[in-house]
Design an enzyme around this catalytic site. Structure first.
Site, short mmCIF file in Angstrom:
data_model
loop_
_atom_site.label_atom_id
_atom_site.label_comp_id
_atom_site.label_asym_id
_atom_site.label_seq_id
_atom_site.Cartn_x
_atom_site.Cartn_y
_atom_site.Cartn_z
N LYS A 120 0.83 -1.20 0.00
CA LYS A 120 0.00 0.00 0.00
C LYS A 120 0.87 1.26 0.00
O LYS A 120 0.63 2.20 -0.78
CB LYS A 120 -0.94 0.01 1.21
CG LYS A 120 -1.88 1.21 1.23
CD LYS A 120 -2.66 1.28 2.53
CE LYS A 120 -1.79 1.82 3.65
NZ LYS A 120 -2.54 2.08 4.89
N ASP A 138 -6.54 0.92 1.16
CA ASP A 138 -6.57 1.01 2.62
C ASP A 138 -7.95 0.56 3.09
O ASP A 138 -8.74 0.03 2.32
CB ASP A 138 -6.24 2.44 3.07
CG ASP A 138 -7.34 3.43 2.69
OD1 ASP A 138 -8.28 3.06 1.93
OD2 ASP A 138 -7.27 4.58 3.16
#
Length: 217
Positions: A120, A138
Protein backbone atom coordinates in the site's frame (compact mmCIF):
# COMPACT_ATOMS: atom_id res chain seq x y z
CA UNK A 1 -22.26 -2.46 -9.75
CA UNK A 2 -22.90 -3.02 -13.43
CA UNK A 3 -20.12 -2.42 -15.95
CA UNK A 4 -22.04 0.46 -17.52
CA UNK A 5 -22.22 2.21 -14.14
CA UNK A 6 -18.48 2.32 -13.46
CA UNK A 7 -17.63 5.18 -15.81
CA UNK A 8 -20.42 7.53 -14.61
CA UNK A 9 -19.52 6.61 -11.00
CA UNK A 10 -16.01 8.00 -11.47
CA UNK A 11 -17.15 10.84 -13.71
CA UNK A 12 -19.38 12.01 -10.87
CA UNK A 13 -16.58 11.82 -8.33
CA UNK A 14 -14.25 13.71 -10.67
CA UNK A 15 -16.81 16.44 -11.31
CA UNK A 16 -17.05 17.04 -7.56
CA UNK A 17 -13.27 17.00 -7.05
CA UNK A 18 -11.28 17.43 -10.28
CA UNK A 19 -7.82 17.47 -8.66
CA UNK A 20 -7.83 15.08 -5.69
CA UNK A 21 -4.68 14.45 -3.69
CA UNK A 22 -3.50 12.92 -0.46
CA UNK A 23 -4.31 14.72 2.78
CA UNK A 24 -0.83 13.94 4.09
CA UNK A 25 1.43 17.01 4.01
CA UNK A 26 4.71 16.70 2.11
CA UNK A 27 7.02 18.57 -0.24
CA UNK A 28 9.38 15.80 -1.43
CA UNK A 29 9.11 12.08 -2.23
CA UNK A 30 11.05 11.31 0.95
CA UNK A 31 8.65 13.34 3.10
CA UNK A 32 5.71 11.49 1.56
CA UNK A 33 7.39 8.14 2.16
CA UNK A 34 7.91 9.06 5.81
CA UNK A 35 4.35 10.31 6.21
CA UNK A 36 2.79 7.19 4.68
CA UNK A 37 5.04 4.91 6.73
CA UNK A 38 3.89 6.71 9.88
CA UNK A 39 0.21 6.71 8.88
CA UNK A 40 -0.51 3.02 9.54
CA UNK A 41 -3.23 2.83 12.19
CA UNK A 42 -3.10 6.62 12.56
CA UNK A 43 -5.03 9.54 11.15
CA UNK A 44 -3.60 11.81 8.49
CA UNK A 45 -4.26 14.77 10.77
CA UNK A 46 -2.26 13.16 13.57
CA UNK A 47 0.61 12.36 11.23
CA UNK A 48 0.64 15.89 9.81
CA UNK A 49 0.80 17.38 13.30
CA UNK A 50 3.91 15.34 14.05
CA UNK A 51 5.65 15.69 10.69
CA UNK A 52 5.31 19.48 10.59
CA UNK A 53 7.74 19.64 13.50
CA UNK A 54 9.84 16.71 12.33
CA UNK A 55 10.34 17.98 8.78
CA UNK A 56 11.23 21.44 10.02
CA UNK A 57 14.19 19.81 11.77
CA UNK A 58 14.92 16.77 9.59
CA UNK A 59 13.46 16.05 6.16
CA UNK A 60 16.19 13.93 4.54
CA UNK A 61 17.39 10.40 5.32
CA UNK A 62 20.72 11.80 6.48
CA UNK A 63 19.10 14.32 8.82
CA UNK A 64 16.80 11.73 10.38
CA UNK A 65 19.73 9.37 10.92
CA UNK A 66 21.51 12.23 12.67
CA UNK A 67 18.60 12.52 15.11
CA UNK A 68 19.08 8.94 16.30
CA UNK A 69 16.14 6.69 17.14
CA UNK A 70 15.40 8.30 20.50
CA UNK A 71 15.53 11.75 18.95
CA UNK A 72 13.15 10.64 16.20
CA UNK A 73 10.77 9.11 18.72
CA UNK A 74 10.41 12.47 20.45
CA UNK A 75 8.92 13.93 17.29
CA UNK A 76 6.52 11.08 16.52
CA UNK A 77 5.55 9.85 20.02
CA UNK A 78 1.97 11.11 19.55
CA UNK A 79 1.49 8.60 16.72
CA UNK A 80 0.39 5.04 17.43
CA UNK A 81 3.10 2.35 17.38
CA UNK A 82 5.69 5.11 17.27
CA UNK A 83 8.58 3.02 18.61
CA UNK A 84 8.31 0.34 15.93
CA UNK A 85 7.71 2.98 13.28
CA UNK A 86 10.80 4.88 14.41
CA UNK A 87 12.86 1.70 14.18
CA UNK A 88 11.59 0.97 10.67
CA UNK A 89 12.14 4.54 9.56
CA UNK A 90 15.72 4.60 10.83
CA UNK A 91 16.46 1.34 9.00
CA UNK A 92 14.81 2.68 5.85
CA UNK A 93 16.91 5.85 6.02
CA UNK A 94 20.10 3.79 6.30
CA UNK A 95 19.16 1.77 3.23
CA UNK A 96 18.25 4.89 1.27
CA UNK A 97 21.63 6.42 2.05
CA UNK A 98 23.69 3.26 1.52
CA UNK A 99 21.94 1.87 -1.57
CA UNK A 100 20.06 4.72 -3.24
CA UNK A 101 22.14 7.83 -2.69
CA UNK A 102 19.55 9.21 -0.29
CA UNK A 103 16.82 9.16 -2.94
CA UNK A 104 13.48 7.38 -2.90
CA UNK A 105 13.56 4.51 -5.42
CA UNK A 106 11.02 4.45 -8.23
CA UNK A 107 10.24 0.73 -8.49
CA UNK A 108 7.75 -1.25 -6.44
CA UNK A 109 10.31 -3.96 -5.67
CA UNK A 110 12.84 -1.50 -4.27
CA UNK A 111 10.21 0.35 -2.27
CA UNK A 112 8.77 -2.83 -0.77
CA UNK A 113 12.26 -3.91 0.27
CA UNK A 114 12.41 -0.98 2.70
CA UNK A 115 11.52 -1.77 6.35
CA UNK A 116 7.96 -0.83 7.19
CA UNK A 117 7.03 -0.25 3.55
CA UNK A 118 4.37 -2.60 2.24
CA UNK A 119 2.45 -2.73 -1.00
CA UNK A 120 0.00 0.00 0.00
CA UNK A 121 2.76 2.45 0.93
CA UNK A 122 4.66 1.66 -2.26
CA UNK A 123 1.51 2.25 -4.30
CA UNK A 124 0.95 5.66 -2.68
CA UNK A 125 4.51 6.80 -3.40
CA UNK A 126 4.46 5.49 -6.97
CA UNK A 127 1.14 7.20 -7.63
CA UNK A 128 1.49 10.53 -5.83
CA UNK A 129 5.16 11.22 -6.49
CA UNK A 130 5.72 9.53 -9.82
CA UNK A 131 2.27 9.59 -11.44
CA UNK A 132 1.93 5.84 -11.88
CA UNK A 133 -1.45 4.13 -12.19
CA UNK A 134 -1.64 2.28 -8.89
CA UNK A 135 -4.34 1.50 -6.35
CA UNK A 136 -3.36 1.89 -2.70
CA UNK A 137 -6.08 -0.13 -0.97
CA UNK A 138 -6.57 1.01 2.62
CA UNK A 139 -9.53 0.32 4.90
CA UNK A 140 -11.61 3.05 3.21
CA UNK A 141 -11.07 1.77 -0.33
CA UNK A 142 -11.59 -1.82 0.79
CA UNK A 143 -14.94 -0.86 2.34
CA UNK A 144 -16.14 1.30 -0.55
CA UNK A 145 -15.14 -1.25 -3.19
CA UNK A 146 -17.02 -4.02 -1.41
CA UNK A 147 -20.01 -2.05 -0.21
CA UNK A 148 -20.78 -0.43 -3.56
CA UNK A 149 -20.11 -3.57 -5.57
CA UNK A 150 -17.45 -1.74 -7.56
CA UNK A 151 -14.71 -4.28 -6.87
CA UNK A 152 -15.63 -6.91 -4.27
CA UNK A 153 -12.79 -8.91 -2.75
CA UNK A 154 -11.85 -10.72 0.44
CA UNK A 155 -8.35 -9.26 0.68
CA UNK A 156 -6.80 -5.87 -0.16
CA UNK A 157 -4.89 -7.48 -3.04
CA UNK A 158 -8.07 -8.97 -4.50
CA UNK A 159 -9.74 -5.56 -4.31
CA UNK A 160 -6.68 -3.86 -5.82
CA UNK A 161 -6.60 -6.26 -8.76
CA UNK A 162 -10.33 -5.92 -9.31
CA UNK A 163 -10.11 -2.13 -9.28
CA UNK A 164 -7.22 -2.13 -11.73
CA UNK A 165 -9.41 -4.16 -14.09
CA UNK A 166 -12.63 -2.18 -13.68
CA UNK A 167 -11.58 1.46 -13.35
CA UNK A 168 -11.45 3.15 -16.78
CA UNK A 169 -7.92 4.19 -17.69
CA UNK A 170 -8.69 7.91 -17.77
CA UNK A 171 -9.57 7.76 -14.06
CA UNK A 172 -6.84 5.40 -12.83
CA UNK A 173 -4.26 7.92 -11.67
CA UNK A 174 -6.73 9.69 -9.38
CA UNK A 175 -9.13 6.85 -8.56
CA UNK A 176 -7.66 5.83 -5.22
CA UNK A 177 -7.86 9.42 -3.94
CA UNK A 178 -11.54 9.69 -4.86
CA UNK A 179 -12.31 6.35 -3.21
CA UNK A 180 -10.36 7.15 -0.03
CA UNK A 181 -12.03 10.54 0.38
CA UNK A 182 -15.46 9.05 -0.36
CA UNK A 183 -14.90 6.38 2.29
CA UNK A 184 -13.46 8.83 4.80
CA UNK A 185 -16.22 11.42 4.62
CA UNK A 186 -19.35 9.89 3.04
CA UNK A 187 -19.29 6.10 2.84
CA UNK A 188 -18.10 5.81 6.43
CA UNK A 189 -17.81 2.53 8.28
CA UNK A 190 -20.68 2.40 10.76
CA UNK A 191 -23.40 4.54 9.20
CA UNK A 192 -22.75 5.55 5.61
CA UNK A 193 -24.12 9.00 4.78
CA UNK A 194 -26.21 7.83 1.86
CA UNK A 195 -28.25 11.04 1.92
CA UNK A 196 -25.06 12.98 1.06
CA UNK A 197 -23.79 10.53 -1.56
CA UNK A 198 -23.41 11.83 -5.10
CA UNK A 199 -23.01 8.31 -6.50
CA UNK A 200 -25.85 6.63 -4.64
CA UNK A 201 -27.59 5.62 -7.87
CA UNK A 202 -24.66 3.35 -8.79
CA UNK A 203 -24.24 1.71 -5.37
CA UNK A 204 -25.36 -1.87 -4.69
CA UNK A 205 -25.55 -1.49 -0.90
CA UNK A 206 -28.95 -2.01 0.68
CA UNK A 207 -30.73 -0.72 2.58
CA UNK A 208 -29.61 2.86 2.00
CA UNK A 209 -29.18 4.89 5.19
CA UNK A 210 -31.96 7.46 5.64
CA UNK A 211 -31.16 11.03 6.68
CA UNK A 212 -30.89 11.73 10.42
CA UNK A 213 -34.35 11.89 11.93
CA UNK A 214 -35.99 9.95 9.12
CA UNK A 215 -37.47 6.53 9.72
CA UNK A 216 -36.41 3.44 7.81
CA UNK A 217 -38.97 1.68 5.67
Amino acid sequence: MRDDQVEPFFATLRAANPLPTTELEFTTPFELLVAVLLSAQATDAGVNKATRKLFARANTPQAILALGQEGLEEYIKTIGLYRSKAKHLMETCRILVERHGGRVPRTREELESLPGVGRKTANVVLNVCFGEETMAVDTHIFRVANRTGLAPGKTPLEVENALMRRVPKEYLVDAHHWLILHGRYVCVARTPKCWECAVIQYCDWQPKTPPPGASRR
